[in-house]
Design an enzyme around this catalytic site. Structure first.
Site, PDB file in Angstrom:
ATOM      1  N   TYR A  11       0.823  -1.213   0.000  1.00  0.00           N
ATOM      2  CA  TYR A  11       0.000   0.000   0.000  1.00  0.00           C
ATOM      3  C   TYR A  11       0.865   1.274   0.000  1.00  0.00           C
ATOM      4  O   TYR A  11       0.804   2.088  -0.941  1.00  0.00           O
ATOM      5  CB  TYR A  11      -0.938  -0.065   1.205  1.00  0.00           C
ATOM      6  N   SER A 124       6.277   3.297  13.233  1.00  0.00           N
ATOM      7  CA  SER A 124       4.850   3.481  13.482  1.00  0.00           C
ATOM      8  C   SER A 124       4.621   4.236  14.779  1.00  0.00           C
ATOM      9  O   SER A 124       5.418   4.124  15.724  1.00  0.00           O
ATOM     10  CB  SER A 124       4.210   2.086  13.580  1.00  0.00           C
ATOM     11  N   TYR A 148       3.563  -6.349  17.520  1.00  0.00           N
ATOM     12  CA  TYR A 148       3.823  -5.580  16.290  1.00  0.00           C
ATOM     13  C   TYR A 148       4.598  -4.302  16.628  1.00  0.00           C
ATOM     14  O   TYR A 148       5.620  -3.991  16.013  1.00  0.00           O
ATOM     15  CB  TYR A 148       2.503  -5.231  15.590  1.00  0.00           C
ATOM     16  N   LYS A 152       8.672  -2.875  15.730  1.00  0.00           N
ATOM     17  CA  LYS A 152       9.066  -1.574  15.171  1.00  0.00           C
ATOM     18  C   LYS A 152      10.108  -0.909  16.077  1.00  0.00           C
ATOM     19  O   LYS A 152      11.107  -0.358  15.610  1.00  0.00           O
ATOM     20  CB  LYS A 152       7.843  -0.669  15.013  1.00  0.00           C
ATOM     21  N   PHE A 177       1.417   7.700  11.303  1.00  0.00           N
ATOM     22  CA  PHE A 177       0.166   7.651  12.048  1.00  0.00           C
ATOM     23  C   PHE A 177      -0.807   6.759  11.263  1.00  0.00           C
ATOM     24  O   PHE A 177      -0.473   5.617  10.991  1.00  0.00           O
ATOM     25  CB  PHE A 177      -0.279   9.067  12.440  1.00  0.00           C
ATOM     26  N   LEU A 199     -10.158   1.015   9.744  1.00  0.00           N
ATOM     27  CA  LEU A 199     -11.479   1.627   9.573  1.00  0.00           C
ATOM     28  C   LEU A 199     -11.811   1.960   8.111  1.00  0.00           C
ATOM     29  O   LEU A 199     -12.892   1.606   7.623  1.00  0.00           O
ATOM     30  CB  LEU A 199     -11.538   2.895  10.445  1.00  0.00           C
ATOM     31  N   ARG A 230      -8.285   9.579  15.699  1.00  0.00           N
ATOM     32  CA  ARG A 230      -6.977   9.185  15.174  1.00  0.00           C
ATOM     33  C   ARG A 230      -6.466  10.271  14.243  1.00  0.00           C
ATOM     34  O   ARG A 230      -7.216  11.151  13.825  1.00  0.00           O
ATOM     35  CB  ARG A 230      -7.099   7.882  14.344  1.00  0.00           C
ATOM     36  N   ARG A 291     -13.520  -1.656  22.401  1.00  0.00           N
ATOM     37  CA  ARG A 291     -12.683  -2.857  22.295  1.00  0.00           C
ATOM     38  C   ARG A 291     -11.501  -2.714  23.254  1.00  0.00           C
ATOM     39  O   ARG A 291     -10.901  -1.640  23.340  1.00  0.00           O
ATOM     40  CB  ARG A 291     -12.107  -2.987  20.875  1.00  0.00           C
TER      41      ARG A 291
HETATM   42  N1  LIG Z   1      -0.605   0.932   6.869  1.00  0.00           N
HETATM   43  C1  LIG Z   1      -0.449   1.301   8.132  1.00  0.00           C
HETATM   44  O1  LIG Z   1      -1.417   1.582   8.828  1.00  0.00           O
HETATM   45  C2  LIG Z   1       0.931   1.418   8.725  1.00  0.00           C
HETATM   46  C3  LIG Z   1       1.129   2.245   9.859  1.00  0.00           C
HETATM   47  C4  LIG Z   1       2.400   2.317  10.413  1.00  0.00           C
HETATM   48  C5  LIG Z   1       3.462   1.599   9.861  1.00  0.00           C
HETATM   49  N2  LIG Z   1       3.239   0.807   8.774  1.00  0.00           N
HETATM   50  C6  LIG Z   1       4.359   0.026   8.227  1.00  0.00           C
HETATM   51  O2  LIG Z   1       4.609   0.460   6.900  1.00  0.00           O
HETATM   52  C7  LIG Z   1       5.075  -0.633   6.101  1.00  0.00           C
HETATM   53  C8  LIG Z   1       4.235  -0.719   4.851  1.00  0.00           C
HETATM   54  O3  LIG Z   1       2.863  -0.860   5.233  1.00  0.00           O
HETATM   55  P1  LIG Z   1       1.712  -1.080   4.171  1.00  0.00           P
HETATM   56  O4  LIG Z   1       0.465  -0.529   4.787  1.00  0.00           O
HETATM   57  O5  LIG Z   1       2.153  -0.590   2.861  1.00  0.00           O
HETATM   58  O6  LIG Z   1       1.623  -2.657   4.204  1.00  0.00           O
HETATM   59  P2  LIG Z   1       1.425  -3.680   2.999  1.00  0.00           P
HETATM   60  O7  LIG Z   1       1.191  -5.006   3.625  1.00  0.00           O
HETATM   61  O8  LIG Z   1       0.453  -3.162   2.017  1.00  0.00           O
HETATM   62  O9  LIG Z   1       2.869  -3.660   2.313  1.00  0.00           O
HETATM   63  C9  LIG Z   1       3.945  -4.400   2.813  1.00  0.00           C
HETATM   64  C10 LIG Z   1       4.603  -5.105   1.628  1.00  0.00           C
HETATM   65  O10 LIG Z   1       5.713  -5.834   2.122  1.00  0.00           O
HETATM   66  C11 LIG Z   1       5.704  -7.121   1.526  1.00  0.00           C
HETATM   67  N3  LIG Z   1       6.402  -8.019   2.455  1.00  0.00           N
HETATM   68  C12 LIG Z   1       6.054  -8.364   3.711  1.00  0.00           C
HETATM   69  N4  LIG Z   1       6.963  -9.197   4.231  1.00  0.00           N
HETATM   70  C13 LIG Z   1       7.917  -9.370   3.293  1.00  0.00           C
HETATM   71  C14 LIG Z   1       9.129 -10.119   3.239  1.00  0.00           C
HETATM   72  N5  LIG Z   1       9.513 -10.892   4.254  1.00  0.00           N
HETATM   73  N6  LIG Z   1       9.877 -10.038   2.122  1.00  0.00           N
HETATM   74  C15 LIG Z   1       9.488  -9.272   1.063  1.00  0.00           C
HETATM   75  N7  LIG Z   1       8.348  -8.566   1.055  1.00  0.00           N
HETATM   76  C16 LIG Z   1       7.580  -8.608   2.159  1.00  0.00           C
HETATM   77  C17 LIG Z   1       4.237  -7.460   1.316  1.00  0.00           C
HETATM   78  O11 LIG Z   1       4.028  -8.410   0.287  1.00  0.00           O
HETATM   79  C18 LIG Z   1       3.669  -6.092   0.931  1.00  0.00           C
HETATM   80  O12 LIG Z   1       3.735  -5.878  -0.468  1.00  0.00           O
HETATM   81  C19 LIG Z   1       5.003  -1.872   6.995  1.00  0.00           C
HETATM   82  O13 LIG Z   1       6.289  -2.128   7.518  1.00  0.00           O
HETATM   83  C20 LIG Z   1       4.052  -1.457   8.097  1.00  0.00           C
HETATM   84  O14 LIG Z   1       4.315  -2.127   9.304  1.00  0.00           O
HETATM   85  C21 LIG Z   1       2.010   0.720   8.180  1.00  0.00           C
END
Ligand SMILES: NC(=O)c1ccc[n+]([C@@H]2O[C@H](COP(=O)([O-])OP(=O)(O)OC[C@H]3O[C@@H](n4cnc5c(N)ncnc54)[C@H](O)[C@@H]3O)[C@@H](O)[C@H]2O)c1
Length: 336
Positions: A11, A124, A148, A152, A177, A199, A230, A291
């Site tokens: 994403y 995060s 989780y 981080k 955030f 959400l 949030r 929750r």
């Molecule tokens: N979306 C949120 O709410 C949010 C908030 C804070 C932090 N983050 C962090 O930001 C980062 C990206 O989040 P996102 O929302 O884009 O998530 P996402 O799941 O859409 O993207 C993560 C990508 O990493 C790939 N991936 C996971 N494990 C892997 C591995 N071992 N090897 C290779 N590829 C791997 C997945 O296939 C996916 O394409 C993550 O580290 C997440 O923890 C996300």
């Protein structure tokens, strides 16, 4: 600059790919597609008008990461690859520590072997835990409330040690955030498999009729309308924050923790209301009990990002809702 985006098909990574590529950087995606689809690559090609190089690999495979770094003469890494479902991390902590912590170590080892020392990490707001004061600034004590969040924080600590061991390292830990919204094309966005934990995708699925109603957990919090608040940040603002961080790191070695948020608390009802305005009808919803583990309110103090990166979120809640709906209509509807 040649930049490797681990998890770049996900994403946030896909939106950052667009921002960096359109600014003239050469982006290489490395992903194992455990939580994304290869069709993202075609849709990125439609947006950018060119195919992007990608490597299908797991970040735990340090040799594969090292090969990608060498093959594409990478100069900086943005490390998005990680698992992000808080509930699943409580049920299966080892999976999370292995993927998120060991996966990060593996990428750093590959970088060390090649001599690349610029690293942007997807951290995060969950590193802060129960707010001792709000808004959270970067000096707020860190005490995550689930595995989780600990993954981080542990990676942040590892990065801190690495940057002390070798002052040439340039590290930004970007504490996101709540990312929401989609690219204006409607071609990329967030489409979790199964029932969404977050959400906005949940609301979108109620709007499309794939889920019957939205349960609003808690309407008796001490907030303006009783529902949880949030800090929702448009994913394109977030993506631009990564580019700003890379620019900052050029002249600022060391370890930097930086919040990426708007600084504005938005309630569940505010967010749903913005969505209802876009679709022109009401979202079926019911109030349910709070929750366990949900915080009533949290949001960012975004001043450091403004001061250091010259970056601030600029897109509105209405733009968030409109882009989410366009993504649903343009792509999710046809791919589901
Ligand atoms: N979306 C949120 O709410 C949010 C908030 C804070 C932090 N983050 C962090 O930001 C980062 C990206 O989040 P996102 O929302 O884009 O998530 P996402 O799941 O859409 O993207 C993560 C990508 O990493 C790939 N991936 C996971 N494990 C892997 C591995 N071992 N090897 C290779 N590829 C791997 C997945 O296939 C996916 O394409 C993550 O580290 C997440 O923890 C996300």
């Amino acid at each position: 600059m040649n930049i490797l985006l681990t998890g770049g098909a996900g994403y946030i990574g896909s939106h950052t790919t667009v921002v960096l590529s359109q600014a003239g950087h050469n982006v290489v995606i490395l992903d194992n597609f455990c939580n994304s689809q290869k069709s993202v690559l075609d849709r990125l090609q439609s947006i950018l008008g060119k195919a992007l190089p990608y490597v299908e690999a797991d970040v735990l495979d340090a040799a594969a990461v090292e090969k990608a770094l060498r093959d594409y003469q990478i100069e900086a890494v943005i490390h998005f690859a990680g698992l992000k479902a808080v509930g699943e991390s409580v049920e299966n902590p080892l999976k999370y520590y292995a993927n998120n912590v060991q996966g990060s170590i593996s990428v750093l080892q590959a970088m060390k072997a090649v001599g690349i020392k610029t690293f942007v990490f997807s951290s995060s707001a969950t590193v802060y835990g129960d707010p001792q004061y709000l808004p959270y600034d970067e000096k707020h004590p860190t005490k995550p409330m689930n595995p989780y969040g600990w993954t981080k924080l542990q990676v942040e600590e590892i990065l801190h040690d690495v940057s002390i061991s070798d002052p040439q390292w340039k590290v930004a830990c970007l504490r996101y955030f709540n990312p929401v919204g989609a690219h204006e094309s409607g071609l990329i966005g967030e489409n979790p498999s199964g029932i969404p934990n977050n959400l906005m995708p949940f609301v979108a699925r109620v709007a499309t009729g794939h889920l019957p109603k939205l349960n609003v957990f808690g309407n008796d919090y001490d907030t303006k309308d009783g529902t949880g608040e949030r800090d929702y940040i448009h994913v394109m603002d977030l993506a631009e924050g990564h580019m700003a961080a890379l620019t900052y790191l050029e002249n600022h070695p060391g370890w930097h923790a930086i919040n990426l948020g708007t600084g504005i608390p938005v309630s569940v009802l505010d967010l749903v209301g913005a969505f209802e305005k876009v679709i022109g009808r009401e979202i079926p919803k019911a109030f349910a009990a709070r929750r366990t583990g949900d915080l009533p309110v949290y949001y960012a103090q975004p001043e450091r990002a403004k001061a250091l990166l010259n970056w601030a979120a600029k897109r509105s809640l209405d733009e968030i809702a409109a882009s989410t709906w366009k993504w649903q209509q343009t792509t999710v509807k046809t791919e589901r």
